[in-house]
Design a protein around this motif. Sequence first.
Motif, short mmCIF file in Angstrom:
data_model
loop_
_atom_site.label_atom_id
_atom_site.label_comp_id
_atom_site.label_asym_id
_atom_site.label_seq_id
_atom_site.Cartn_x
_atom_site.Cartn_y
_atom_site.Cartn_z
N PHE A 126 0.84 -1.19 0.00
CA PHE A 126 0.00 0.00 0.00
C PHE A 126 0.88 1.25 0.00
CE2 PHE A 126 1.02 -0.25 4.48
CZ PHE A 126 1.12 1.08 4.87
N ALA A 127 0.24 2.38 -0.22
CA ALA A 127 0.85 3.69 0.00
C ALA A 127 -0.25 4.62 0.46
CB ALA A 127 1.50 4.22 -1.28
N MET A 128 0.10 5.52 1.36
CA MET A 128 -0.88 6.50 1.83
C MET A 128 -0.23 7.85 2.04
SD MET A 128 -1.66 5.45 5.82
CE MET A 128 -2.28 3.84 5.40
N TYR A 129 -1.03 8.87 1.90
CA TYR A 129 -0.60 10.23 2.16
C TYR A 129 -1.28 10.69 3.45
CZ TYR A 129 -0.02 15.26 1.84
OH TYR A 129 0.28 16.56 2.12
N ILE A 130 -0.46 11.21 4.36
CA ILE A 130 -0.94 11.66 5.68
C ILE A 130 -0.54 13.12 5.85
CG2 ILE A 130 -0.75 11.30 8.17
CD1 ILE A 130 0.22 8.38 7.41
N GLU A 131 -1.46 13.90 6.32
CA GLU A 131 -1.17 15.30 6.59
C GLU A 131 -1.61 15.60 8.02
OE1 GLU A 131 -2.66 19.29 4.50
OE2 GLU A 131 -1.72 17.85 3.12
N HIS A 132 -0.65 15.97 8.86
CA HIS A 132 -0.93 16.33 10.25
C HIS A 132 -1.75 15.24 10.95
CE1 HIS A 132 0.89 20.10 9.29
NE2 HIS A 132 0.04 20.27 8.30
N ARG A 133 -1.32 14.01 10.83
CA ARG A 133 -1.87 12.81 11.49
C ARG A 133 -3.22 12.34 10.93
NH1 ARG A 133 -0.45 13.72 17.78
NH2 ARG A 133 -2.18 15.15 17.63
N VAL A 134 -3.67 12.92 9.83
CA VAL A 134 -4.93 12.48 9.22
C VAL A 134 -4.62 11.89 7.85
CG1 VAL A 134 -7.20 13.17 8.37
CG2 VAL A 134 -6.29 14.19 10.48
N VAL A 138 -5.36 6.82 0.45
CA VAL A 138 -4.78 5.49 0.64
C VAL A 138 -4.99 4.67 -0.63
CG1 VAL A 138 -6.85 4.57 1.79
CG2 VAL A 138 -4.65 3.48 2.17
N ALA A 139 -3.93 4.00 -1.04
CA ALA A 139 -3.95 3.15 -2.24
C ALA A 139 -3.46 1.77 -1.83
CB ALA A 139 -3.05 3.74 -3.32
N ILE A 140 -4.35 0.79 -1.91
CA ILE A 140 -4.05 -0.57 -1.49
C ILE A 140 -4.03 -1.48 -2.71
CG2 ILE A 140 -4.75 -2.50 -0.02
CD1 ILE A 140 -6.37 -0.36 1.63
N GLU A 141 -2.96 -2.22 -2.85
CA GLU A 141 -2.82 -3.13 -3.99
C GLU A 141 -3.61 -4.42 -3.77
OE1 GLU A 141 -1.33 -2.31 -6.71
OE2 GLU A 141 0.21 -0.86 -6.18
N SER A 149 0.39 1.79 -5.68
CA SER A 149 1.18 2.19 -4.51
C SER A 149 2.61 2.60 -4.87
CB SER A 149 1.22 1.05 -3.49
OG SER A 149 1.94 -0.05 -4.00
N SER A 150 2.90 2.74 -6.13
CA SER A 150 4.26 3.10 -6.56
C SER A 150 4.56 4.56 -6.23
CB SER A 150 4.41 2.88 -8.06
OG SER A 150 3.62 3.82 -8.77
N ALA A 151 5.82 4.91 -6.24
CA ALA A 151 6.23 6.30 -6.05
C ALA A 151 5.62 7.18 -7.13
CB ALA A 151 7.76 6.40 -6.08
N GLU A 152 5.61 6.71 -8.34
CA GLU A 152 5.05 7.47 -9.47
C GLU A 152 3.55 7.73 -9.26
OE1 GLU A 152 8.69 5.29 -10.70
OE2 GLU A 152 6.83 4.63 -9.75
N ALA A 153 2.83 6.72 -8.81
CA ALA A 153 1.39 6.88 -8.57
C ALA A 153 1.14 7.88 -7.45
CB ALA A 153 0.74 5.54 -8.26
N MET A 154 1.94 7.82 -6.39
CA MET A 154 1.76 8.76 -5.28
C MET A 154 2.11 10.19 -5.70
SD MET A 154 0.28 7.19 -2.92
CE MET A 154 0.37 8.38 -1.60
#
Length: 160
Positions: A126-134, A138-141, A149-154
């Motif tokens: 997976f990969a997720m973006y979090i801003e100030h604990r929220v 979220v991208a789950i494979e 969840s790749s760096a390019e996708a994020m």
Amino acid sequence: MTVHAGDSLPDIALKTLSEGLQTHFASSLFAGQKVVVFGVPGAFTPTCSARHLPGFVDHLAEFSELGVQVFCMAVNDPFVMQAWGREQKVPPALQLVSDGNAELTRYWGLELDASASGMGTRCRRFAMYIEHRVIKHVAIEEPGQFEVSSAEAMLAWLKR
């Protein structure tokens, strides 16, 4: 529970070996900053070592330009994570964290049963973006996949 955008980070311990064995709570480790956390099924495993982690290493400067810290998480002990980081030549700006007991992985509903391969409980990719604990994204494979969840996708999501 399955993790979703809008969820706050829990007080679950993660481990690092930056200056000796350190314990960090997810809620404070990712506090007050913009963060991408990506999870891998295991250090030293094929896709994780050949594509997932190297992609984030290769694009680390782009994340930094956006003011985003990058963390990699796996259900491996911190000693394995440190050895993997050395082997992969991971710069200190990309932090490797251990969810050795899969506590955060289970909390987020991202556990993967890899017992058939002799690996026990692991984390789904997976990969997720979090801003100030929220959690904002979220991208789950799906099992066996490596797309969302790749760096390019994020980076594409961040730059949208």
